[in-house]
Design a protein around this motif. Structure first.
Motif, PDB file in Angstrom:
ATOM      1  N   LEU A  72     -13.974  64.117  23.081  1.00  0.00           N
ATOM      2  CA  LEU A  72     -13.150  62.910  22.940  1.00  0.00           C
ATOM      3  C   LEU A  72     -11.742  63.258  22.487  1.00  0.00           C
ATOM      4  CD1 LEU A  72     -15.333  60.097  21.307  1.00  0.00           C
ATOM      5  CD2 LEU A  72     -14.302  60.101  23.572  1.00  0.00           C
ATOM      6  N   LEU A  73     -11.647  64.107  21.470  1.00  0.00           N
ATOM      7  CA  LEU A  73     -10.337  64.483  20.945  1.00  0.00           C
ATOM      8  C   LEU A  73      -9.549  65.294  21.963  1.00  0.00           C
ATOM      9  CD1 LEU A  73     -11.363  65.379  17.283  1.00  0.00           C
ATOM     10  CD2 LEU A  73     -10.041  63.389  18.026  1.00  0.00           C
ATOM     11  N   SER A  74     -10.239  66.196  22.668  1.00  0.00           N
ATOM     12  CA  SER A  74      -9.573  66.992  23.690  1.00  0.00           C
ATOM     13  C   SER A  74      -9.020  66.103  24.798  1.00  0.00           C
ATOM     14  CB  SER A  74     -10.556  68.002  24.275  1.00  0.00           C
ATOM     15  OG  SER A  74      -9.967  68.722  25.337  1.00  0.00           O
ATOM     16  N   GLY A  75      -9.816  65.120  25.220  1.00  0.00           N
ATOM     17  CA  GLY A  75      -9.351  64.197  26.251  1.00  0.00           C
ATOM     18  C   GLY A  75      -8.147  63.406  25.798  1.00  0.00           C
ATOM     19  N   PHE A  76      -8.157  62.992  24.531  1.00  0.00           N
ATOM     20  CA  PHE A  76      -7.020  62.246  23.994  1.00  0.00           C
ATOM     21  C   PHE A  76      -5.766  63.111  23.960  1.00  0.00           C
ATOM     22  CE2 PHE A  76      -4.376  61.356  20.294  1.00  0.00           C
ATOM     23  CZ  PHE A  76      -3.969  60.057  20.576  1.00  0.00           C
ATOM     24  N   TYR A  77      -5.893  64.342  23.475  1.00  0.00           N
ATOM     25  CA  TYR A  77      -4.722  65.216  23.386  1.00  0.00           C
ATOM     26  C   TYR A  77      -4.161  65.548  24.763  1.00  0.00           C
ATOM     27  CZ  TYR A  77      -6.086  65.812  18.501  1.00  0.00           C
ATOM     28  OH  TYR A  77      -6.404  65.579  17.187  1.00  0.00           O
ATOM     29  N   HIS A  78      -5.042  65.738  25.732  1.00  0.00           N
ATOM     30  CA  HIS A  78      -4.571  65.996  27.089  1.00  0.00           C
ATOM     31  C   HIS A  78      -3.804  64.793  27.646  1.00  0.00           C
ATOM     32  CE1 HIS A  78      -7.316  69.551  27.447  1.00  0.00           C
ATOM     33  NE2 HIS A  78      -6.332  69.956  28.228  1.00  0.00           N
ATOM     34  N   SER A  79      -4.258  63.590  27.279  1.00  0.00           N
ATOM     35  CA  SER A  79      -3.623  62.388  27.820  1.00  0.00           C
ATOM     36  C   SER A  79      -2.195  62.196  27.320  1.00  0.00           C
ATOM     37  CB  SER A  79      -4.455  61.148  27.473  1.00  0.00           C
ATOM     38  OG  SER A  79      -4.342  60.812  26.103  1.00  0.00           O
ATOM     39  N   ILE A  80      -1.875  62.775  26.178  1.00  0.00           N
ATOM     40  CA  ILE A  80      -0.519  62.586  25.640  1.00  0.00           C
ATOM     41  C   ILE A  80       0.356  63.832  25.799  1.00  0.00           C
ATOM     42  CG2 ILE A  80      -1.249  60.833  23.994  1.00  0.00           C
ATOM     43  CD1 ILE A  80      -1.090  63.001  21.801  1.00  0.00           C
ATOM     44  N   GLU A  81      -0.115  64.804  26.584  1.00  0.00           N
ATOM     45  CA  GLU A  81       0.673  66.015  26.807  1.00  0.00           C
ATOM     46  C   GLU A  81       1.901  65.742  27.676  1.00  0.00           C
ATOM     47  OE1 GLU A  81       0.495  69.583  26.025  1.00  0.00           O
ATOM     48  OE2 GLU A  81      -0.386  68.511  24.343  1.00  0.00           O
ATOM     49  N   THR A  82       1.787  64.783  28.599  1.00  0.00           N
ATOM     50  CA  THR A  82       2.888  64.497  29.520  1.00  0.00           C
ATOM     51  C   THR A  82       3.587  63.209  29.119  1.00  0.00           C
ATOM     52  OG1 THR A  82       1.501  63.197  31.020  1.00  0.00           O
ATOM     53  CG2 THR A  82       1.584  65.587  31.378  1.00  0.00           C
ATOM     54  N   THR A  83       4.798  63.051  29.637  1.00  0.00           N
ATOM     55  CA  THR A  83       5.533  61.810  29.347  1.00  0.00           C
ATOM     56  C   THR A  83       4.824  60.614  29.970  1.00  0.00           C
ATOM     57  OG1 THR A  83       6.973  62.124  31.290  1.00  0.00           O
ATOM     58  CG2 THR A  83       7.753  62.998  29.176  1.00  0.00           C
ATOM     59  N   LEU A  84       4.268  60.776  31.162  1.00  0.00           N
ATOM     60  CA  LEU A  84       3.567  59.660  31.802  1.00  0.00           C
ATOM     61  C   LEU A  84       2.287  59.315  31.047  1.00  0.00           C
ATOM     62  CD1 LEU A  84       3.182  57.618  34.064  1.00  0.00           C
ATOM     63  CD2 LEU A  84       2.150  59.429  35.458  1.00  0.00           C
ATOM     64  N   GLY A  85       1.524  60.326  30.660  1.00  0.00           N
ATOM     65  CA  GLY A  85       0.296  60.068  29.916  1.00  0.00           C
ATOM     66  C   GLY A  85       0.566  59.352  28.606  1.00  0.00           C
ATOM     67  N   SER A  86       1.601  59.779  27.910  1.00  0.00           N
ATOM     68  CA  SER A  86       1.973  59.138  26.644  1.00  0.00           C
ATOM     69  C   SER A  86       2.382  57.694  26.858  1.00  0.00           C
ATOM     70  CB  SER A  86       3.115  59.904  25.978  1.00  0.00           C
ATOM     71  OG  SER A  86       2.703  61.184  25.579  1.00  0.00           O
ATOM     72  N   ALA A  87       3.207  57.472  27.892  1.00  0.00           N
ATOM     73  CA  ALA A  87       3.701  56.116  28.166  1.00  0.00           C
ATOM     74  C   ALA A  87       2.552  55.186  28.531  1.00  0.00           C
ATOM     75  CB  ALA A  87       4.733  56.161  29.290  1.00  0.00           C
ATOM     76  N   GLU A  88       1.617  55.683  29.323  1.00  0.00           N
ATOM     77  CA  GLU A  88       0.492  54.841  29.731  1.00  0.00           C
ATOM     78  C   GLU A  88      -0.396  54.488  28.540  1.00  0.00           C
ATOM     79  OE1 GLU A  88      -0.231  55.987  34.393  1.00  0.00           O
ATOM     80  OE2 GLU A  88      -1.157  57.266  32.874  1.00  0.00           O
ATOM     81  N   LEU A  89      -0.638  55.446  27.650  1.00  0.00           N
ATOM     82  CA  LEU A  89      -1.467  55.173  26.477  1.00  0.00           C
ATOM     83  C   LEU A  89      -0.778  54.184  25.539  1.00  0.00           C
ATOM     84  CD1 LEU A  89      -4.004  55.865  24.752  1.00  0.00           C
ATOM     85  CD2 LEU A  89      -2.590  57.598  23.641  1.00  0.00           C
ATOM     86  N   LEU A  90       0.467  54.469  25.181  1.00  0.00           N
ATOM     87  CA  LEU A  90       1.196  53.610  24.253  1.00  0.00           C
ATOM     88  C   LEU A  90       1.383  52.211  24.838  1.00  0.00           C
ATOM     89  CD1 LEU A  90       3.912  56.173  23.086  1.00  0.00           C
ATOM     90  CD2 LEU A  90       1.953  55.378  21.756  1.00  0.00           C
ATOM     91  N   GLY A  91       1.694  52.152  26.125  1.00  0.00           N
ATOM     92  CA  GLY A  91       1.938  50.863  26.757  1.00  0.00           C
ATOM     93  C   GLY A  91       0.694  50.006  26.842  1.00  0.00           C
ATOM     94  N   ARG A  92      -0.407  50.601  27.244  1.00  0.00           N
ATOM     95  CA  ARG A  92      -1.631  49.807  27.364  1.00  0.00           C
ATOM     96  C   ARG A  92      -2.073  49.284  26.002  1.00  0.00           C
ATOM     97  NH1 ARG A  92      -7.826  50.927  28.125  1.00  0.00           N
ATOM     98  NH2 ARG A  92      -8.442  48.900  28.960  1.00  0.00           N
ATOM     99  N   LEU A  93      -2.022  50.145  24.985  1.00  0.00           N
ATOM    100  CA  LEU A  93      -2.449  49.714  23.655  1.00  0.00           C
ATOM    101  C   LEU A  93      -1.543  48.627  23.106  1.00  0.00           C
ATOM    102  CD1 LEU A  93      -3.545  53.050  21.952  1.00  0.00           C
ATOM    103  CD2 LEU A  93      -4.991  51.246  22.904  1.00  0.00           C
ATOM    104  N   ASP A  94      -0.232  48.756  23.300  1.00  0.00           N
ATOM    105  CA  ASP A  94       0.680  47.728  22.797  1.00  0.00           C
ATOM    106  C   ASP A  94       0.453  46.404  23.517  1.00  0.00           C
ATOM    107  OD1 ASP A  94       3.231  47.295  21.056  1.00  0.00           O
ATOM    108  OD2 ASP A  94       3.697  46.350  22.986  1.00  0.00           O
TER     109      ASP A  94
END
Length: 413
Positions: free
Chosen positions: A344-366
């Motif tokens: 779970l943690l590895s998947g989360f860290y991989h998702s925020i490695e890129t600018t797109l992954g970070s934007a998608e995570l932050l945007g969906r949660l907000d």
């Protein structure tokens, strides 16, 4: 882990989230708080159709000119629609972020909604619907969602139906835009190596006038169903068998969603998971099996998905149920729990490695909850104990309320 970000609410109501990242790329991701759950029954599919139509030309960039502009600066542009949200993103080299900001705002502020293009695009979307109807995996997912979320807006197809799509007119898109694309209903996420002050100053220029306040057109979400156990069999022109078992789960605002993500890995993620070890490796009842917990704003769905050739689906379902019940007596070992936490943690860290992954995570949660959910999620994962896993298994994976869907070849006997 450094997940620092800045969030600012502008006078227009627009929310902007900025995460500075050392990257040669910048992602601009614009999120609207509107999805399938917010659509009127006679307009199901309009959020997805709207997403298509904004790419068919704007006042400043008619036709495909906006997409050409993005390509000319080395960028990629795309969009997506879900049960809760619609979003648009552009990824570009960092020195072109200002032009990209102009383009992504123009995309949703000034679409032409050309009636001729609307009629053309109807054929494209109806063809998408036909493709999904012929795809056994899509048919399986659509049927499972429809049954598990029965009686709520989450039961709807994101694409809509041929009838609802055929009846949409230009005025429907204009009304949709005015109702849901006011700045107060938007979050813009920007991730990349640029100046925060410069970004905010530039955004402020675009949103000096927010326009009319957003009307409260959101429908209240009905009570969630408690459907008795149900089994559905569908025949299709295919050569393999597909199956799924689904359970109604919690939404993102309940901490149980974190426990169900971990339970999903223990049961059906990878060759060491319990369902894989027994049904695929040891008893060879299935060709593949995996589990997933998908969470949304109001609810979630825990799914067990499998494919098989010659086995009896009722035996497969009974074995899955038995294995889930065995988990109550043979509780997860530390090695299983630690493996699940690490994945779970590895998947989360991989998702925020890129600018797109970070934007998608932050945007969906907000958009569907709050970004602070990230930190609650990470803390909860690290502190999960065996008893919590057993409690959440008892609470949600009750086979008296399970929905089973089996898709068989047409000549199956």
């Amino acid at each position: 882990m450094n997940l620092s970000y800045t969030k600012k609410v502008f006078p227009s109501g627009l929310k902007v989230v900025f995460r500075r990242m050392k990257s040669p790329l910048v992602t601009l991701n614009l999120w609207a708080r509107v999805g399938v759950k917010d659509e009127e029954p006679v307009q199901i599919g309009i959020s997805h159709f709207f997403e298509h139509m904004v790419f068919k030309g704007t006042t400043n960039y008619p036709g495909l000119e906006l997409s050409r502009q993005v390509q000319a600066i080395g960028g990629n542009i795309n969009a997506g629609t879900s049960l809760d949200t619609t979003d648009f993103y552009i990824v570009v080299p960092y020195n072109h972020w200002e032009k990209s900001l102009e383009l992504i705002i123009d995309l949703v502020r000034n679409p032409l909604f050309d009636p001729i293009e609307i009629e053309r695009e109807k054929k494209v979307i109806i063809q998408e619907i036909h493709i999904d109807e012929d795809d056994p995996e899509e048919k399986l997912a659509i049927t499972l969602y429809h049954e598990v979320f029965s009686g709520t807006p989450y039961e709807r197809s994101i694409l809509g139906s041929k009838d609802t799509i055929a009846h949409l007119k230009r005025e429907n898109f204009i009304c949709h835009q005015e109702s849901f694309y006011h700045p107060s209903n938007l979050t813009l996420v920007v991730c990349g190596d640029l100046s925060e002050n410069q970004l905010f100053e530039k955004i402020d220029l675009f949103f000096k006038n927010g326009g009319k306040p957003l009307q409260n057109l959101f429908n209240s979400f009905p009570p969630l169903p408690k459907v008795q156990r149900k089994r559905i069999e569908i025949n299709m022109d295919i050569h393999h068998h597909y199956g799924a078992i689904g359970f109604l789960g919690p939404g993102i605002r309940q901490d149980d969603f974190c426990l169900l993500k971990l339970l999903s890995i223990i049961l059906g993620d990878g060759i060491d998971s319990r369902l894989n070890a027994r049904l695929r490796e040891r008893e060879q009842l299935v060709d593949s099996i995996h589990t997933n917990f998908s969470f949304y704003q109001e609810s979630g769905i825990f799914s067990i998905i499998f494919t098989f050739a010659n086995s009896d689906p009722k035996i497969i379902e009974a074995t899955i149920q038995e294995e889930c019940e065995l988990l109550l007596n043979y509780t997860p070992q530390d090695i299983e729990i630690n493996r699940a936490k690490n994945l779970l943690l590895s998947g989360f860290y991989h998702s925020i490695e890129t600018t797109l992954g970070s934007a998608e995570l932050l945007g969906r949660l907000d958009t569907i909850d709050t970004i602070d959910t990230i930190f609650r999620y990470l803390k909860n994962i690290q502190n999960i104990q065996t008893k919590q896993i057993i409690d959440v298994l008892k609470k949600y994976l009750d086979f008296n309320f399970a929905i089973s869907v089996i898709i068989n070849p047409e000549d199956h006997r």
